[in-house]
Design an enzyme around this catalytic site. Structure first.
Site, short mmCIF file in Angstrom:
data_model
loop_
_atom_site.label_atom_id
_atom_site.label_comp_id
_atom_site.label_asym_id
_atom_site.label_seq_id
_atom_site.Cartn_x
_atom_site.Cartn_y
_atom_site.Cartn_z
N LYS A 157 -65.71 22.08 81.62
CA LYS A 157 -64.49 21.14 80.96
C LYS A 157 -63.32 21.00 81.42
O LYS A 157 -62.71 21.67 82.17
CB LYS A 157 -64.08 22.47 79.57
N1 PMP Z 1 -67.01 18.63 73.55
C1 PMP Z 1 -66.27 18.11 74.01
C2 PMP Z 1 -65.97 17.00 74.54
C3 PMP Z 1 -65.08 18.95 73.63
O1 PMP Z 1 -64.06 18.41 73.87
C4 PMP Z 1 -64.53 19.74 72.73
C5 PMP Z 1 -63.26 20.86 72.18
N2 PMP Z 1 -63.68 21.68 73.64
C6 PMP Z 1 -65.84 19.95 72.26
C7 PMP Z 1 -67.29 19.56 72.09
C8 PMP Z 1 -66.03 21.35 71.51
O2 PMP Z 1 -66.07 22.57 72.23
P1 PMP Z 1 -65.50 24.52 71.10
O3 PMP Z 1 -66.41 24.41 70.08
O4 PMP Z 1 -65.55 25.05 72.77
O5 PMP Z 1 -64.19 24.08 71.65
#
Ligand code: PMP
Length: 296
Positions: A157
């Site tokens: 991320k």
């Molecule tokens: N894909 C992207 C590109 C994101 O930014 C997010 C948000 N973090 C997610 C998927 C979903 O991830 P999470 O459930 O861990 O928030």
């Protein structure tokens, strides 16, 4: 448009080991990660004073940094304590939590071997990510594709991966949509600009294999919740040609939670029982009204 800029608010932010007044939490313009995109970050939500899956998010922050080549200098345990203290200092029990790390200002070439690693935790109130959440959102198809893991560490991320997300989201919003679906470099259905996607057909839930995009913590949680309900969950590559064969669609993410979709890439969907059940189960889980799926 009336909004309060993020740099002009009251409160406290934790920065590199101390709590600083909100408006003083600044960095220099010559900061390596501002120029080269290798900051890493987490988006988390606290419900009733508890950060949902706090340790999982902190571990992902550490993993993201390792993937882009550095170590977060604050341990998972310390981050857990800091998040709760920042919330307490800001008087927030239900809020969004942003923990992040980046390369500092010691070097300004592409190389950043001697750059310090900076860390910050900020929290703020953030309601529904989508204004139309309960009605179901309209999603268009992005022109941009999620890149191959051989091109960029797609499991991280990391800020650089979000450049095409913002471009996709801006174009979608300009056309009146809430968000955009991105295909991957092979042409398979991947994810939205900040959320994972699920599609339902004949009572079974299908979701793409996360081999070149974020395997969201909400995604993993909802898969567990669905299986606990006895729903079949199929994790596989999904082609865009299949989109008209599904009847229901929803997306998941920390900010988006479980959000129904009423239109995606020109196909109409009708949010139904499975979407509603999983929205309610997720809400009950994050508010501590349902045991952890892992314990089931
Ligand atoms: N894909 C992207 C590109 C994101 O930014 C997010 C948000 N973090 C997610 C998927 C979903 O991830 P999470 O459930 O861990 O928030």
């Amino acid at each position: 448009m009336s909004f309060v800029p993020y740099d002009d608010r009251d409160g406290w932010i934790w920065l590199d080991g101390s709590f600083v007044p909100w408006r003083e939490a600044k960095i220099h313009v010559l900061t390596h990660s501002l120029h080269y995109g290798a900051s890493v970050f987490e988006g988390e939500r606290a419900y009733d004073g508890v950060v949902f899956k706090s340790a999982e998010h902190s571990r992902r922050l550490h993993r993201s940094a390792e993937l882009v080549g550095y170590s977060v200098p604050v341990s998972v345990e310390e981050l857990g304590r800091i998040k709760l203290e920042v919330m307490a200092r800001n008087g927030l029990a239900d809020c969004y939590v942003r923990a992040f790390a980046w390369r500092g200002s010691e070097m300004m070439g592409v190389s950043a071997q001697q750059a310090s690693i900076r860390t910050c935790v900020a929290v703020w109130h953030w309601g529904n990510y989508f204004a139309d959440k309960m009605k179901g959102i309209r999603v268009t198809l992005s022109d941009w594709k999620r890149p191959s893991p051989e091109t960029i560490p797609s499991a991280a991320k990391a800020a650089g991966l979000y450049m095409i997300c913002t471009m996709s989201k801006h174009k979608a919003e300009a056309q009146g949509y809430a968000d955009a679906l991105m295909l991957d470099y092979r042409g398979y259905v991947a994810e939205l600009t900040g959320a994972n996607v699920f599609l339902i057909r004949d009572g079974a839930i299908h979701t793409p294999t996360p081999d070149c995009f974020l395997d969201g913590i909400t995604r993993q949680t909802v898969i567990e919740l669905a299986r606990r309900r006895g729903y079949e969950v199929v994790i596989r590559h999904i082609t865009p040609e299949e989109l008209p064969t599904f009847s229901e669609c929803f997306i998941t993410g920390t900010a988006a939670e479980v959000t129904p979709v009423c239109e995606m890439a020109g196909i109409a969907y009708r949010p139904g029982l499975i979407t509603e059940t999983l929205m309610n189960d997720y809400d009950a889980l994050v508010r501590g009204r349902l045991g952890s799926p892992a314990a089931a």
